[in-house]
Design a protein around this motif. Structure first.
Motif, PDB file in Angstrom:
ATOM      1  N   GLY A  10       0.731  -1.193  -0.082  1.00  0.00           N
ATOM      2  CA  GLY A  10       0.098  -0.071   0.075  1.00  0.00           C
ATOM      3  C   GLY A  10       0.909   1.099  -0.191  1.00  0.00           C
ATOM      4  N   GLU A  11       1.941   1.456   0.659  1.00  0.00           N
ATOM      5  CA  GLU A  11       2.780   2.382   0.685  1.00  0.00           C
ATOM      6  C   GLU A  11       3.640   2.611  -0.545  1.00  0.00           C
ATOM      7  N   PHE A  12       3.822   1.293  -1.247  1.00  0.00           N
ATOM      8  CA  PHE A  12       4.397   1.408  -2.687  1.00  0.00           C
ATOM      9  C   PHE A  12       3.617   1.968  -3.447  1.00  0.00           C
ATOM     10  N   ILE A  13       2.154   1.507  -3.354  1.00  0.00           N
ATOM     11  CA  ILE A  13       1.099   2.107  -4.428  1.00  0.00           C
ATOM     12  C   ILE A  13       1.087   3.825  -4.266  1.00  0.00           C
ATOM     13  N   ARG A  14       1.055   4.210  -2.932  1.00  0.00           N
ATOM     14  CA  ARG A  14       0.892   5.595  -2.695  1.00  0.00           C
ATOM     15  C   ARG A  14       2.040   6.292  -3.252  1.00  0.00           C
ATOM     16  N   ALA A  15       3.235   5.765  -3.007  1.00  0.00           N
ATOM     17  CA  ALA A  15       4.587   6.643  -3.230  1.00  0.00           C
ATOM     18  C   ALA A  15       4.819   6.496  -4.974  1.00  0.00           C
ATOM     19  N   VAL A  16       4.654   5.667  -5.616  1.00  0.00           N
ATOM     20  CA  VAL A  16       4.773   5.188  -7.002  1.00  0.00           C
ATOM     21  C   VAL A  16       3.841   5.663  -7.924  1.00  0.00           C
ATOM     22  N   TYR A  17       2.514   5.400  -7.578  1.00  0.00           N
ATOM     23  CA  TYR A  17       1.533   5.693  -8.414  1.00  0.00           C
ATOM     24  C   TYR A  17       0.475   6.820  -8.113  1.00  0.00           C
ATOM     25  N   LEU A  18      -0.010   7.055  -7.029  1.00  0.00           N
ATOM     26  CA  LEU A  18      -0.867   8.090  -6.470  1.00  0.00           C
ATOM     27  C   LEU A  18      -0.346   9.232  -6.491  1.00  0.00           C
ATOM     28  N   GLU A  19       0.501   9.235  -5.552  1.00  0.00           N
ATOM     29  CA  GLU A  19       1.072  10.790  -5.303  1.00  0.00           C
ATOM     30  C   GLU A  19       1.886  11.544  -6.452  1.00  0.00           C
ATOM     31  N   PRO A  20       2.563  10.667  -7.258  1.00  0.00           N
ATOM     32  CA  PRO A  20       3.388  11.489  -8.216  1.00  0.00           C
ATOM     33  C   PRO A  20       2.228  11.681  -9.477  1.00  0.00           C
ATOM     34  N   HIS A  21       1.382  11.038  -9.440  1.00  0.00           N
ATOM     35  CA  HIS A  21       0.262  11.304 -10.521  1.00  0.00           C
ATOM     36  C   HIS A  21      -0.949  12.090 -10.319  1.00  0.00           C
ATOM     37  N   GLY A  22      -1.112  12.662  -9.007  1.00  0.00           N
ATOM     38  CA  GLY A  22      -2.228  12.987  -8.342  1.00  0.00           C
ATOM     39  C   GLY A  22      -3.598  11.968  -8.771  1.00  0.00           C
ATOM     40  N   ILE A  23      -3.416  10.904  -8.425  1.00  0.00           N
ATOM     41  CA  ILE A  23      -4.607   9.949  -8.584  1.00  0.00           C
ATOM     42  C   ILE A  23      -5.177   9.888  -7.058  1.00  0.00           C
ATOM     43  N   THR A  24      -6.384  10.012  -6.912  1.00  0.00           N
ATOM     44  CA  THR A  24      -6.940   9.674  -5.448  1.00  0.00           C
ATOM     45  C   THR A  24      -7.224   8.209  -5.245  1.00  0.00           C
ATOM     46  N   GLY A  25      -7.273   7.856  -3.860  1.00  0.00           N
ATOM     47  CA  GLY A  25      -7.549   6.232  -3.727  1.00  0.00           C
ATOM     48  C   GLY A  25      -9.027   5.844  -4.250  1.00  0.00           C
ATOM     49  N   ARG A  26      -9.868   6.801  -4.064  1.00  0.00           N
ATOM     50  CA  ARG A  26     -11.274   6.592  -4.621  1.00  0.00           C
ATOM     51  C   ARG A  26     -11.155   6.481  -6.309  1.00  0.00           C
ATOM     52  N   THR A  27     -10.363   7.017  -6.823  1.00  0.00           N
ATOM     53  CA  THR A  27     -10.358   6.953  -8.445  1.00  0.00           C
ATOM     54  C   THR A  27      -9.707   5.525  -8.728  1.00  0.00           C
ATOM     55  N   LEU A  28      -8.644   5.171  -7.966  1.00  0.00           N
ATOM     56  CA  LEU A  28      -8.109   4.137  -8.107  1.00  0.00           C
ATOM     57  C   LEU A  28      -8.921   2.762  -7.770  1.00  0.00           C
ATOM     58  N   ALA A  29      -9.510   2.903  -6.838  1.00  0.00           N
ATOM     59  CA  ALA A  29     -10.745   1.924  -6.307  1.00  0.00           C
ATOM     60  C   ALA A  29     -11.678   1.755  -7.454  1.00  0.00           C
ATOM     61  N   GLY A  30     -12.058   2.761  -8.137  1.00  0.00           N
ATOM     62  CA  GLY A  30     -13.083   2.651  -9.226  1.00  0.00           C
ATOM     63  C   GLY A  30     -12.437   1.800 -10.260  1.00  0.00           C
ATOM     64  N   LYS A  31     -11.172   2.047 -10.537  1.00  0.00           N
ATOM     65  CA  LYS A  31     -10.517   1.534 -11.709  1.00  0.00           C
ATOM     66  C   LYS A  31     -10.274   0.089 -11.394  1.00  0.00           C
ATOM     67  N   LEU A  32     -10.092  -0.401  -9.995  1.00  0.00           N
ATOM     68  CA  LEU A  32      -9.713  -1.731  -9.753  1.00  0.00           C
ATOM     69  C   LEU A  32     -11.056  -2.457  -9.590  1.00  0.00           C
ATOM     70  N   GLY A  33     -12.154  -1.894  -9.452  1.00  0.00           N
ATOM     71  CA  GLY A  33     -13.515  -2.366  -9.252  1.00  0.00           C
ATOM     72  C   GLY A  33     -13.657  -2.961  -7.789  1.00  0.00           C
ATOM     73  N   VAL A  34     -13.088  -2.241  -6.716  1.00  0.00           N
ATOM     74  CA  VAL A  34     -13.292  -2.521  -5.353  1.00  0.00           C
ATOM     75  C   VAL A  34     -13.887  -1.338  -4.958  1.00  0.00           C
ATOM     76  N   SER A  35     -14.454  -1.537  -3.411  1.00  0.00           N
ATOM     77  CA  SER A  35     -15.076  -0.411  -2.725  1.00  0.00           C
ATOM     78  C   SER A  35     -13.634   0.579  -2.287  1.00  0.00           C
ATOM     79  N   PRO A  36     -13.853   1.677  -2.106  1.00  0.00           N
ATOM     80  CA  PRO A  36     -12.776   2.658  -1.515  1.00  0.00           C
ATOM     81  C   PRO A  36     -12.341   2.409  -0.326  1.00  0.00           C
ATOM     82  N   SER A  37     -13.302   1.848   0.762  1.00  0.00           N
ATOM     83  CA  SER A  37     -12.693   1.127   1.890  1.00  0.00           C
ATOM     84  C   SER A  37     -11.982   0.103   1.910  1.00  0.00           C
ATOM     85  N   THR A  38     -12.095  -0.879   0.965  1.00  0.00           N
ATOM     86  CA  THR A  38     -11.381  -1.943   0.800  1.00  0.00           C
ATOM     87  C   THR A  38      -9.905  -1.273   0.185  1.00  0.00           C
ATOM     88  N   LEU A  39      -9.873  -0.597  -0.529  1.00  0.00           N
ATOM     89  CA  LEU A  39      -8.383  -0.145  -1.002  1.00  0.00           C
ATOM     90  C   LEU A  39      -7.683   0.656   0.043  1.00  0.00           C
TER      91      LEU A  39
END
Length: 97
Positions: A10-39
Motif C-alpha cells: 500500500g505504501e508502494f502504491i501511494r508513493a509510486v502511483y498515486l502521489e506522483p500522478h495526483g490519483i486519488t484512492g477513490r479513483t484507483l478503487a473505481g478502476k480496480l472495481g473494489v470499494s474505496p474502503s477495501t483499497l
C-alpha cells in the motif's frame, strides 16, 4: 534476496502511483472495481494484497500479479522475522535415503 525493511504494498502504491500522478484512492478503487474502503485498508497497510487484488492491480497499474504477491510476502516475512522468537523451535534431522 532478502530486502531490508521492505515497504507494505500500500505504501508502494501511494508513493509510486498515486502521489506522483495526483490519483486519488477513490479513483484507483473505481478502476480496480473494489470499494474505496477495501483499497483504503491496503493503502493504510492494515490489509495485505490478496491474490485477487494482485490480479486487479496488475491489470490496472501494471507489473505482474506475481510481483504484487512477492512484495506482500517480503513485507510479511520481514515483519515476522522481527517479532517471532524461534529459540524454542527445533529442527528435525532426517536420515539420508
Amino acid at each position: 534476496m532478502t530486502m531490508h525493511n521492505p515497504p507494505h504494498p500500500g505504501e508502494f502504491i501511494r508513493a509510486v502511483y498515486l502521489e506522483p500522478h495526483g490519483i486519488t484512492g477513490r479513483t484507483l478503487a473505481g478502476k480496480l472495481g473494489v470499494s474505496p474502503s477495501t483499497l483504503n485498508r491496503v493503502l493504510k497497510g492494515t490489509s495485505g494484497i490478496s491474490s485477487e487484488m494482485a490480479l486487479r492491480l496488475s491489470k490496472t497499474l501494471g507489473r505482474s500479479p506475481e510481483s504484487w504477491m512477492a512484495m506482500q510476502d517480503q513485507y510479511e516475512l520481514w515483519q515476522a522475522r522481527r517479532t517471532i522468537d524461534l529459540d524454542t523451535v527445533e529442527k528435525i534431522e532426517f536420515d539420508a535415503a
